[in-house]
Scaffold this motif. Sequence first.
Motif, PDB file in Angstrom:
ATOM      1  N   GLN A   8       6.158 -14.579  16.505  1.00  0.00           N
ATOM      2  CA  GLN A   8       5.624 -13.377  15.866  1.00  0.00           C
ATOM      3  C   GLN A   8       6.395 -13.089  14.585  1.00  0.00           C
ATOM      4  N   ALA A   9       5.719 -12.472  13.632  1.00  0.00           N
ATOM      5  CA  ALA A   9       6.405 -11.990  12.444  1.00  0.00           C
ATOM      6  C   ALA A   9       7.276 -10.803  12.858  1.00  0.00           C
ATOM      7  N   ASN A  10       8.327 -10.557  12.125  1.00  0.00           N
ATOM      8  CA  ASN A  10       9.231  -9.456  12.455  1.00  0.00           C
ATOM      9  C   ASN A  10       9.252  -8.412  11.359  1.00  0.00           C
ATOM     10  N   THR A  11       9.417  -7.174  11.774  1.00  0.00           N
ATOM     11  CA  THR A  11       9.586  -6.056  10.857  1.00  0.00           C
ATOM     12  C   THR A  11      10.923  -5.410  11.168  1.00  0.00           C
ATOM     13  N   PRO A  12      11.884  -5.526  10.254  1.00  0.00           N
ATOM     14  CA  PRO A  12      13.181  -4.898  10.508  1.00  0.00           C
ATOM     15  C   PRO A  12      13.064  -3.374  10.488  1.00  0.00           C
ATOM     16  N   LYS A  31       4.767   6.693  15.003  1.00  0.00           N
ATOM     17  CA  LYS A  31       3.690   5.699  14.884  1.00  0.00           C
ATOM     18  C   LYS A  31       3.354   5.441  13.420  1.00  0.00           C
ATOM     19  N   VAL A  32       3.242   6.490  12.633  1.00  0.00           N
ATOM     20  CA  VAL A  32       2.922   6.346  11.207  1.00  0.00           C
ATOM     21  C   VAL A  32       4.039   5.587  10.486  1.00  0.00           C
ATOM     22  N   TYR A  33       5.278   5.951  10.760  1.00  0.00           N
ATOM     23  CA  TYR A  33       6.406   5.300  10.088  1.00  0.00           C
ATOM     24  C   TYR A  33       6.473   3.813  10.419  1.00  0.00           C
ATOM     25  N   LEU A  34       6.411   3.485  11.701  1.00  0.00           N
ATOM     26  CA  LEU A  34       6.527   2.083  12.098  1.00  0.00           C
ATOM     27  C   LEU A  34       5.365   1.241  11.582  1.00  0.00           C
ATOM     28  N   PHE A  35       4.157   1.802  11.613  1.00  0.00           N
ATOM     29  CA  PHE A  35       2.999   1.061  11.111  1.00  0.00           C
ATOM     30  C   PHE A  35       3.125   0.868   9.602  1.00  0.00           C
ATOM     31  N   GLY A  36       3.544   1.900   8.897  1.00  0.00           N
ATOM     32  CA  GLY A  36       3.747   1.795   7.451  1.00  0.00           C
ATOM     33  C   GLY A  36       4.832   0.790   7.100  1.00  0.00           C
ATOM     34  N   LEU A  37       5.902   0.786   7.878  1.00  0.00           N
ATOM     35  CA  LEU A  37       6.984  -0.170   7.672  1.00  0.00           C
ATOM     36  C   LEU A  37       6.468  -1.599   7.847  1.00  0.00           C
ATOM     37  N   CYS A  38       5.672  -1.803   8.866  1.00  0.00           N
ATOM     38  CA  CYS A  38       5.069  -3.110   9.115  1.00  0.00           C
ATOM     39  C   CYS A  38       4.190  -3.534   7.936  1.00  0.00           C
ATOM     40  N   LEU A  39       3.359  -2.641   7.460  1.00  0.00           N
ATOM     41  CA  LEU A  39       2.496  -2.955   6.316  1.00  0.00           C
ATOM     42  C   LEU A  39       3.328  -3.291   5.084  1.00  0.00           C
ATOM     43  N   ALA A  40       4.410  -2.555   4.877  1.00  0.00           N
ATOM     44  CA  ALA A  40       5.275  -2.801   3.724  1.00  0.00           C
ATOM     45  C   ALA A  40       5.906  -4.190   3.794  1.00  0.00           C
ATOM     46  N   TYR A  41       6.370  -4.585   4.965  1.00  0.00           N
ATOM     47  CA  TYR A  41       7.019  -5.889   5.109  1.00  0.00           C
ATOM     48  C   TYR A  41       6.042  -7.046   5.064  1.00  0.00           C
ATOM     49  N   THR A  42       4.811  -6.810   5.450  1.00  0.00           N
ATOM     50  CA  THR A  42       3.826  -7.892   5.405  1.00  0.00           C
ATOM     51  C   THR A  42       3.049  -7.901   4.088  1.00  0.00           C
ATOM     52  N   GLY A  43       3.254  -6.863   3.268  1.00  0.00           N
ATOM     53  CA  GLY A  43       2.578  -6.787   1.983  1.00  0.00           C
ATOM     54  C   GLY A  43       1.113  -6.402   2.088  1.00  0.00           C
ATOM     55  N   GLU A  44       0.717  -5.899   3.244  1.00  0.00           N
ATOM     56  CA  GLU A  44      -0.677  -5.510   3.447  1.00  0.00           C
ATOM     57  C   GLU A  44      -0.946  -4.126   2.867  1.00  0.00           C
ATOM     58  N   GLN A  45      -2.192  -3.897   2.546  1.00  0.00           N
ATOM     59  CA  GLN A  45      -2.639  -2.585   2.085  1.00  0.00           C
ATOM     60  C   GLN A  45      -3.835  -2.162   2.918  1.00  0.00           C
ATOM     61  N   MET A  46      -3.972  -0.864   3.096  1.00  0.00           N
ATOM     62  CA  MET A  46      -5.121  -0.304   3.803  1.00  0.00           C
ATOM     63  C   MET A  46      -5.587   0.926   3.055  1.00  0.00           C
ATOM     64  N   GLY A  47      -6.878   1.119   3.032  1.00  0.00           N
ATOM     65  CA  GLY A  47      -7.427   2.340   2.492  1.00  0.00           C
ATOM     66  C   GLY A  47      -7.221   3.474   3.486  1.00  0.00           C
ATOM     67  N   ASP A  48      -7.449   4.674   3.027  1.00  0.00           N
ATOM     68  CA  ASP A  48      -7.242   5.848   3.876  1.00  0.00           C
ATOM     69  C   ASP A  48      -8.014   5.773   5.188  1.00  0.00           C
ATOM     70  N   ILE A  49      -9.288   5.426   5.110  1.00  0.00           N
ATOM     71  CA  ILE A  49     -10.124   5.391   6.314  1.00  0.00           C
ATOM     72  C   ILE A  49      -9.660   4.294   7.259  1.00  0.00           C
ATOM     73  N   GLU A  50      -9.325   3.129   6.715  1.00  0.00           N
ATOM     74  CA  GLU A  50      -8.815   2.034   7.558  1.00  0.00           C
ATOM     75  C   GLU A  50      -7.528   2.448   8.271  1.00  0.00           C
ATOM     76  N   LEU A  51      -6.657   3.133   7.554  1.00  0.00           N
ATOM     77  CA  LEU A  51      -5.395   3.586   8.131  1.00  0.00           C
ATOM     78  C   LEU A  51      -5.635   4.611   9.236  1.00  0.00           C
TER      79      LEU A  51
END
Length: 83
Positions: A8-12, A31-51
């Motif tokens: 698995q990929a890791n998010t510090p 939940k918001v912080y950890l999910f955002g941290l994961c997105l930041a480390y993977t370089g992913e982006q999500m729109g408001d509705i997707e998030l």
Amino acid sequence: MKFSVTGQANTPVPTVFLKKYLCDAPQDYVKVYLFGLCLAYTGEQMGDIELEEALHLSGVQIEAALKYWETKGFVFAKSAGRT
């Protein structure tokens, strides 16, 4: 109980977050912080509705969480598309 992250990929996650804030913060804010941290480390982006759909939270709830973490110095809320 043993946990494994093999394959698995890791998010510090900052240790200070785990020791000082994890247990006292509202559950949805964590939940918001950890999910955002994961997105930041993977370089992913999500729109408001997707998030909102991914987290099962409203935009208002997500904004409140981001503001909370911003006051703690963990998030610098410059969220794209959010007003």
